[in-house]
Design a protein around this motif. Structure first.
Motif, PDB file in Angstrom:
ATOM      1  N   PRO A  23       5.799  -8.898   4.065  1.00 36.46           N
ATOM      2  CA  PRO A  23       4.542  -9.547   4.459  1.00 36.46           C
ATOM      3  C   PRO A  23       3.669  -8.585   5.274  1.00 36.46           C
ATOM      4  N   GLY A  24       2.405  -8.539   4.930  1.00 35.08           N
ATOM      5  CA  GLY A  24       1.459  -7.633   5.574  1.00 35.08           C
ATOM      6  C   GLY A  24       1.226  -6.353   4.803  1.00 35.08           C
ATOM      7  N   ALA A  49       0.101 -18.107  -3.029  1.00 35.59           N
ATOM      8  CA  ALA A  49       0.895 -18.405  -1.836  1.00 35.59           C
ATOM      9  C   ALA A  49       1.648 -17.161  -1.356  1.00 35.59           C
ATOM     10  N   LEU A  50       1.889 -16.199  -2.261  1.00 33.63           N
ATOM     11  CA  LEU A  50       2.706 -15.021  -1.929  1.00 33.63           C
ATOM     12  C   LEU A  50       1.891 -13.758  -1.685  1.00 33.63           C
ATOM     13  N   ILE A  51       0.811 -13.572  -2.442  1.00 32.94           N
ATOM     14  CA  ILE A  51      -0.063 -12.416  -2.250  1.00 32.94           C
ATOM     15  C   ILE A  51      -1.504 -12.904  -2.295  1.00 32.94           C
ATOM     16  N   GLU A  52      -2.391 -12.147  -1.654  1.00 31.62           N
ATOM     17  CA  GLU A  52      -3.797 -12.547  -1.640  1.00 31.62           C
ATOM     18  C   GLU A  52      -4.690 -11.341  -1.901  1.00 31.62           C
ATOM     19  N   PRO A  53      -5.824 -11.559  -2.583  1.00 31.88           N
ATOM     20  CA  PRO A  53      -6.782 -10.468  -2.764  1.00 31.88           C
ATOM     21  C   PRO A  53      -7.290 -10.014  -1.397  1.00 31.88           C
ATOM     22  N   PHE A  75      -4.370  -5.983  -2.793  1.00 32.80           N
ATOM     23  CA  PHE A  75      -3.752  -7.272  -2.495  1.00 32.80           C
ATOM     24  C   PHE A  75      -2.899  -7.104  -1.250  1.00 32.80           C
ATOM     25  N   ARG A  76      -2.746  -8.183  -0.489  1.00 33.36           N
ATOM     26  CA  ARG A  76      -1.891  -8.172   0.700  1.00 33.36           C
ATOM     27  C   ARG A  76      -0.776  -9.183   0.514  1.00 33.36           C
ATOM     28  N   ALA A  77       0.449  -8.761   0.804  1.00 32.67           N
ATOM     29  CA  ALA A  77       1.598  -9.665   0.720  1.00 32.67           C
ATOM     30  C   ALA A  77       1.514 -10.671   1.857  1.00 32.67           C
ATOM     31  N   VAL A 107       6.140  -8.445  -8.303  1.00 37.34           N
ATOM     32  CA  VAL A 107       6.096  -8.194  -6.864  1.00 37.34           C
ATOM     33  C   VAL A 107       7.091  -9.106  -6.161  1.00 37.34           C
ATOM     34  N   LEU A 108       8.023  -8.487  -5.458  1.00 33.29           N
ATOM     35  CA  LEU A 108       9.009  -9.223  -4.683  1.00 33.29           C
ATOM     36  C   LEU A 108       8.686  -9.008  -3.205  1.00 33.29           C
TER      37      LEU A 108
END
Length: 111
Positions: A23-24, A49-53, A75-77, A107-108
């Protein structure tokens, strides 16, 4: 001790890769594009819910019609889980046609 978020720099060569991030962390995906042909890279699928633009940048160093350039998606985790990130290279008005290309990553996001 808190880890500093990492930025993974990715390109066409990373097509199909599986990535582990925290995350981050950020994924920066740079792909070639020639917008004057109408073909543009767009986001087709990911789990919000997991990554965001985080950012979208285009660069066309040469001026004029037909000039090639590139686009960069960042993208940000966000939180732990697994998602497929899919970008497609297509013309926005050609809905009935398959995209010219797709770029896929698994992406994990580790806890």
């Amino acid at each position: 001790m808190k880890q500093t978020p990492a930025t993974l720099m990715l390109s066409e060569a990373d097509q199909g890769r599986e990535l582990e991030v925290r995350p981050g962390d950020r994924l920066s995906i740079r792909l070639p594009e020639n917008a004057s042909t109408g073909y543009r890279w767009t986001v087709e699928h990911y789990d919000a819910a997991l990554i965001e633009p985080w950012a979208l940048e285009s660069a066309y160093p040469a001026a004029g019609a037909g000039a090639a350039g590139e686009v960069c998606f960042v993208f940000r985790a966000r939180k732990a889980g697994s998602t497929e990130l899919v970008l497609k290279h297509s013309r926005s008005w050609e809905h009935a046609l398959a995209p010219l290309a797709r770029f896929r990553l698994q992406v994990l996001v580790q806890p």
